[in-house]
Design a protein around this motif. Structure first.
Motif, mmCIF file in Angstrom:
data_model
loop_
_atom_site.group_PDB
_atom_site.id
_atom_site.type_symbol
_atom_site.label_atom_id
_atom_site.label_comp_id
_atom_site.label_asym_id
_atom_site.label_seq_id
_atom_site.Cartn_x
_atom_site.Cartn_y
_atom_site.Cartn_z
ATOM 1 N N GLY A 361 41.437 -2.010 51.168
ATOM 2 C CA GLY A 361 42.648 -1.334 50.730
ATOM 3 C C GLY A 361 43.084 -1.836 49.372
ATOM 4 N N LYS A 362 43.771 -0.973 48.621
ATOM 5 C CA LYS A 362 44.229 -1.338 47.284
ATOM 6 C C LYS A 362 45.321 -0.367 46.859
ATOM 7 C CE LYS A 362 41.058 -0.470 44.103
ATOM 8 N NZ LYS A 362 39.708 -0.324 43.492
ATOM 9 N N PRO A 363 46.178 -0.740 45.896
ATOM 10 C CA PRO A 363 47.211 0.190 45.433
ATOM 11 C C PRO A 363 46.598 1.335 44.625
ATOM 12 C CG PRO A 363 47.721 -2.091 44.823
ATOM 13 C CD PRO A 363 46.301 -2.064 45.268
ATOM 14 N N TYR A 364 47.184 2.526 44.743
ATOM 15 C CA TYR A 364 46.798 3.644 43.885
ATOM 16 C C TYR A 364 47.933 4.046 42.949
ATOM 17 C CZ TYR A 364 49.308 6.598 47.262
ATOM 18 O OH TYR A 364 50.269 7.153 48.070
ATOM 19 N N VAL A 365 49.145 3.508 43.178
ATOM 20 C CA VAL A 365 50.269 3.607 42.244
ATOM 21 C C VAL A 365 50.917 2.226 42.193
ATOM 22 C CG1 VAL A 365 50.724 6.064 42.680
ATOM 23 C CG2 VAL A 365 51.888 4.323 44.068
ATOM 24 N N TYR A 366 51.829 2.036 41.249
ATOM 25 C CA TYR A 366 52.525 0.752 41.175
ATOM 26 C C TYR A 366 53.371 0.554 42.425
ATOM 27 C CZ TYR A 366 55.813 -2.860 39.830
ATOM 28 O OH TYR A 366 56.581 -4.001 39.815
ATOM 29 N N GLN A 367 53.264 -0.635 43.022
ATOM 30 C CA GLN A 367 53.984 -0.961 44.248
ATOM 31 C C GLN A 367 54.364 -2.431 44.195
ATOM 32 O OE1 GLN A 367 53.990 -2.710 47.266
ATOM 33 N NE2 GLN A 367 53.741 -1.301 49.000
ATOM 34 N N ASN A 368 55.647 -2.753 44.412
ATOM 35 C CA ASN A 368 56.073 -4.154 44.318
ATOM 36 C C ASN A 368 56.617 -4.721 45.620
ATOM 37 O OD1 ASN A 368 58.641 -3.048 44.558
ATOM 38 N ND2 ASN A 368 59.285 -3.541 42.467
ATOM 39 N N ALA A 369 56.516 -3.964 46.720
ATOM 40 C CA ALA A 369 57.040 -4.449 47.998
ATOM 41 C C ALA A 369 56.045 -5.348 48.724
ATOM 42 C CB ALA A 369 57.426 -3.273 48.887
ATOM 43 N N PHE A 370 54.746 -5.165 48.458
ATOM 44 C CA PHE A 370 53.715 -5.990 49.081
ATOM 45 C C PHE A 370 53.204 -7.007 48.067
ATOM 46 C CE2 PHE A 370 51.998 -2.268 51.934
ATOM 47 C CZ PHE A 370 53.259 -2.119 52.492
ATOM 48 N N THR A 371 52.860 -8.179 48.549
ATOM 49 C CA THR A 371 52.127 -9.128 47.707
ATOM 50 C C THR A 371 50.628 -8.942 47.873
ATOM 51 O OG1 THR A 371 52.186 -10.827 49.436
ATOM 52 C CG2 THR A 371 53.985 -10.816 47.834
ATOM 53 N N GLY A 372 50.226 -8.180 48.897
ATOM 54 C CA GLY A 372 48.818 -7.899 49.134
ATOM 55 C C GLY A 372 48.572 -7.576 50.592
ATOM 56 N N LEU A 373 47.302 -7.295 50.922
ATOM 57 C CA LEU A 373 46.887 -7.000 52.289
ATOM 58 C C LEU A 373 45.982 -8.111 52.796
ATOM 59 C CD1 LEU A 373 45.871 -3.211 51.985
ATOM 60 C CD2 LEU A 373 48.125 -4.160 52.549
ATOM 61 N N ASN A 374 46.124 -8.446 54.069
ATOM 62 C CA ASN A 374 45.205 -9.390 54.687
ATOM 63 C C ASN A 374 43.797 -8.801 54.626
ATOM 64 O OD1 ASN A 374 43.544 -10.445 57.013
ATOM 65 N ND2 ASN A 374 45.323 -11.779 57.216
ATOM 66 N N PRO A 375 42.826 -9.509 54.042
ATOM 67 C CA PRO A 375 41.493 -8.921 53.858
ATOM 68 C C PRO A 375 40.754 -8.638 55.156
ATOM 69 C CG PRO A 375 41.485 -11.253 53.278
ATOM 70 C CD PRO A 375 42.910 -10.871 53.485
ATOM 71 N N GLU A 376 41.177 -9.247 56.250
ATOM 72 C CA GLU A 376 40.514 -9.022 57.532
ATOM 73 C C GLU A 376 41.170 -7.904 58.333
ATOM 74 O OE1 GLU A 376 37.733 -10.515 58.452
ATOM 75 O OE2 GLU A 376 37.723 -11.622 56.550
ATOM 76 N N THR A 377 42.500 -7.843 58.304
ATOM 77 C CA THR A 377 43.226 -6.914 59.173
ATOM 78 C C THR A 377 43.920 -5.779 58.428
ATOM 79 O OG1 THR A 377 45.291 -8.179 59.046
ATOM 80 C CG2 THR A 377 43.684 -8.821 60.742
ATOM 81 N N GLY A 378 44.159 -5.943 57.123
ATOM 82 C CA GLY A 378 44.901 -4.948 56.366
ATOM 83 C C GLY A 378 46.407 -5.063 56.519
ATOM 84 N N ARG A 379 46.876 -6.045 57.281
ATOM 85 C CA ARG A 379 48.317 -6.232 57.464
ATOM 86 C C ARG A 379 48.924 -6.717 56.146
ATOM 87 N NH1 ARG A 379 51.891 -7.300 61.848
ATOM 88 N NH2 ARG A 379 53.593 -8.738 61.350
ATOM 89 N N PRO A 380 50.011 -6.071 55.686
ATOM 90 C CA PRO A 380 50.584 -6.477 54.401
ATOM 91 C C PRO A 380 51.458 -7.717 54.512
ATOM 92 C CG PRO A 380 51.832 -4.651 55.304
ATOM 93 C CD PRO A 380 50.680 -4.881 56.242
ATOM 94 N N GLU A 381 51.488 -8.467 53.412
ATOM 95 C CA GLU A 381 52.472 -9.526 53.225
ATOM 96 C C GLU A 381 53.551 -8.971 52.305
ATOM 97 O OE1 GLU A 381 52.576 -12.433 54.659
ATOM 98 O OE2 GLU A 381 50.654 -12.224 55.715
ATOM 99 N N TYR A 382 54.818 -9.316 52.588
ATOM 100 C CA TYR A 382 55.926 -8.699 51.876
ATOM 101 C C TYR A 382 56.493 -9.599 50.783
ATOM 102 C CZ TYR A 382 55.985 -5.225 55.640
ATOM 103 O OH TYR A 382 55.645 -4.236 56.525
ATOM 104 N N ASN A 383 56.912 -8.956 49.709
ATOM 105 C CA ASN A 383 57.651 -9.617 48.643
ATOM 106 C C ASN A 383 59.121 -9.604 49.046
ATOM 107 O OD1 ASN A 383 58.977 -10.375 46.304
ATOM 108 N ND2 ASN A 383 57.690 -9.135 44.947
ATOM 109 N N GLN A 384 59.676 -10.756 49.342
ATOM 110 C CA GLN A 384 61.033 -10.831 49.884
ATOM 111 C C GLN A 384 62.079 -10.269 48.927
ATOM 112 O OE1 GLN A 384 61.705 -11.794 53.112
ATOM 113 N NE2 GLN A 384 59.458 -11.774 53.224
ATOM 114 N N GLU A 385 61.796 -10.291 47.621
ATOM 115 C CA GLU A 385 62.755 -9.766 46.652
ATOM 116 C C GLU A 385 62.897 -8.255 46.740
ATOM 117 O OE1 GLU A 385 61.600 -11.009 42.795
ATOM 118 O OE2 GLU A 385 62.008 -13.142 43.155
ATOM 119 N N ASN A 386 61.914 -7.599 47.325
ATOM 120 C CA ASN A 386 61.932 -6.133 47.414
ATOM 121 C C ASN A 386 61.981 -5.656 48.855
ATOM 122 O OD1 ASN A 386 59.714 -6.803 44.941
ATOM 123 N ND2 ASN A 386 61.508 -5.577 44.424
ATOM 124 N N LEU A 387 62.531 -6.489 49.720
ATOM 125 C CA LEU A 387 62.642 -6.182 51.144
ATOM 126 C C LEU A 387 64.105 -5.898 51.472
ATOM 127 C CD1 LEU A 387 60.929 -6.169 53.804
ATOM 128 C CD2 LEU A 387 61.711 -8.523 54.143
#
Length: 579
Positions: A361-387
């Motif tokens: 998985g990867k971004p296709y537009v600018y997105q600042n809510a996630f810091t990235g996806l877990n490479p094994e599960t795809g579960r996102p990690e969140y940027n607390q400043e944009n939550l």
């Protein structure tokens, strides 16, 4: 007054129009035809069960598409007046694909009419008008088309019903109520029919519904099963909901699912959790913002993949993944489910064992809510400043309308290219607050903001083409306007779409994105184009009808920039062909 939706008696909708004429020679639709449709026909919303939205017809090519001329047009009105949703006003939108079965075209309107036409001439065979409660206030006045089975046509309604019509005459055969519209339930999608089971879902995530998919017997209308998208206590996933929040947890299903005949699974997208702000319902909140794989025989959930947990941005993930069988260099086949999520990321999932599992998985537009996806599960990690949280205004990108909303993508299996309409350079904000549930009343926990960024002055909307094998972008065509155009690709190497606020309908070169042809229509286009063949000639069909979210999105832009963009609503079916 019952919240936003008032209870009154039903009224008959009486519209002036031609007398109904029975269709003399109608081709019954079978399981075999839906699984392997003839090249000349477009029998369901995305033509094939896999959701490709691709026509195998080759008469119209990149070399001759500039010669396209209008063959006929047909107005879909007049329409039934409806009370305005004053909290977020919008015109009714035409979002239905033109369904064509051996020369018979079916179209629906935002006020729940079904029209049968001669696909060659545009002549009207019959018209059905569903009686709607007089004071029902449509939050999303739209309908996304019909489904076909045997000699019947199926449609859903704003008062949360499924209706079966005689395909030859338009006469109602049966109807079933899925839920009480006074509690905020309604339905806008085209049903999905598999082996005589008519499946449909419900909208109402902003009104605190508990979403579901329900199946009915195509012949009798008898209910067969109902699967909720929010598990009850004791069911798998119920531990992701605190207390009794599951009862009004949202999870609407408002886009038609895709179906894998080999795995015998129907893939449905599940929308936002309710209320909007996740701090009001801590937990993953399954199965919101997810794809679920259902067994059409009994409704059992066989698999799921959640794109983001504890949804708190109103990023409905209702569009089902496009089902792709990708041929490898060694002759092996990779069975994929590919999805451009509203959250701004593209996901490549494996579906080979009947279970959805993350590959990439990867971004296709600018997105600042996630810091990235877990490479094994795809579960996102969140940027607390944009939550978004309670008592504090928080900004995030993209806005609640996401990198893509509901408009469908298209996949060309010959080139392994997926085409999608996107919107970027817009951000949103929310400030959470406690909210009490009341049936039929908005259940949000926050207001809604959307602001275009400085880069939006250069472009907001775009069309992207992606190589699914490598998950690399091949090209992008930008528009200064937002883009709300579902896409049609063809084996002739041409991509068709509308979607912009200039009411243009365009043909692009599938290889480069270069514009090959365009025509200005009587209104904006947010409906999917389709292609069919009559008397040996390939045709392209499109319906105008600007409104709902395209109109609302534009109004936020105008508010930010102090502009006023006028887009005609339209409401006409157009058909084009080569001379």
């Amino acid at each position: 007054m019952h919240g936003l939706l008032r209870s009154v008696s039903l009224i008959a909708l009486v519209l002036a129009g031609p007398a109904a004429a029975e269709i003399a020679d109608y081709s019954p639709v079978t399981a075999e035809r839906l699984t392997q449709p003839e090249e000349r026909n477009w029998l369901q919303s995305r033509r094939t069960y896999d959701g490709h939205g691709h026509s195998p017809l080759t008469q119209i090519t990149k070399d001759n598409v500039a010669q396209l001329t209008q063959v006929w047009s047909h107005p879909t009105g007049p329409y039934r007046p409806a009370p305005e949703f004053t909290a977020l006003p919008a015109s009714g939108a035409h979002q239905a694909a033109a369904i064509v079965n051996d020369g018979v075209m079916f179209m629906t309107t935002h006020d729940n009419q079904v029209i049968a036409m001669d696909a060659k001439t545009g002549g009207e065979h019959w018209r059905y008008q569903h009686p709607i409660p007089e004071d029902l206030v449509p939050i999303h006045p739209a309908n996304r088309g019909v489904a076909l089975w045997d000699d019947k046509v199926f449609t859903t309604t704003q008062d949360a019903m499924v209706v079966a019509l005689d395909a030859k005459t338009g006469e109602p055969l049966w109807s079933q109520t899925m839920a009480d519209w006074m509690e905020g339930y309604y339905s806008t999608l085209a049903p999905l029919v598999v082996d005589g089971r008519v499946m449909a879902g419900v909208s109402g995530g902003e009104l605190g519904i508990r979403g579901f998919v329900q199946a009915f017997d195509a012949g009798t209308g008898n209910p067969l099963w109902k699967t909720y998208t929010i598990p009850a206590p004791g069911e798998p996933g119920s531990e992701t909901w605190p207390g009794d929040t599951w009862q009004n947890g949202g999870g609407p299903v408002w886009i038609t699912g895709n179906y894998d005949p080999e795995a015998k699974l129907a893939y449905w997208g599940v929308g936002n959790a309710a209320p909007w702000v996740g701090a009001l319902r801590p937990g993953d909140n399954l199965y919101t913002a997810s794809t679920i794989g259902l067994n059409p025989e009994n409704g059992a959930i066989a698999t799921h993949f959640q794109y983001h947990w504890n949804d708190t941005w109103d990023w409905d993930e209702v569009v089902p993944p496009t089902l792709i069988d990708l041929q490898g260099e060694n002759g092996d086949t990779q069975k994929l489910a590919v999805r451009f999520a509203r959250n701004g990321y593209i996901y490549k999932l494996d579906r080979s064992d009947g279970k959805l599992s993350f590959i990439e998985g990867k971004p296709y537009v600018y997105q600042n809510a996630f810091t990235g996806l877990n490479p094994e599960t795809g579960r996102p990690e969140y940027n607390q400043e944009n939550l978004p949280e309670l008592g504090k205004r928080v900004e995030f990108c993209p806005s609640a309308w996401g990198g893509r909303d509901w408009p469908a993508d298209s996949y060309d299996p010959a080139t392994g290219t997926l085409f999608i309409s996107v919107n970027e350079n817009h951000c949103g904000a929310m400030e959470g607050a406690p909210v009490e549930y009341e049936p039929g009343v908005l259940y949000l926990g926050s207001g809604l903001e959307m602001t275009p960024t400085e880069a939006a002055k250069e472009h907001i909307g775009a069309v992207q083409a992606w190589d699914i094998r490598t998950l690399e972008k091949k090209w992008q065509v930008n528009f200064k306007s937002p883009n709300w155009g579902p896409i049609l690709s063809t084996a002739g190497g041409v991509v068709f779409l509308g979607g912009t606020n200039d009411a243009m309908f365009r043909a692009l070169d599938a290889e480069t994105g270069a514009e090959l042809w365009s025509v200005k229509l009587d209104g904006g286009v947010v409906a999917p184009p389709t292609s069919f063949e009559v008397d040996g000639k390939q045709h392209i069909a499109i319906t105008t009808g600007w409104g709902v979210d395209a109109e609302r999105f534009q109004s936020f832009i105008d508010q930010a920039w102090g502009t006023k963009t006028e887009v005609s609503q339209g409401g006409t079916v157009y058909v084009f062909a080569l001379p």
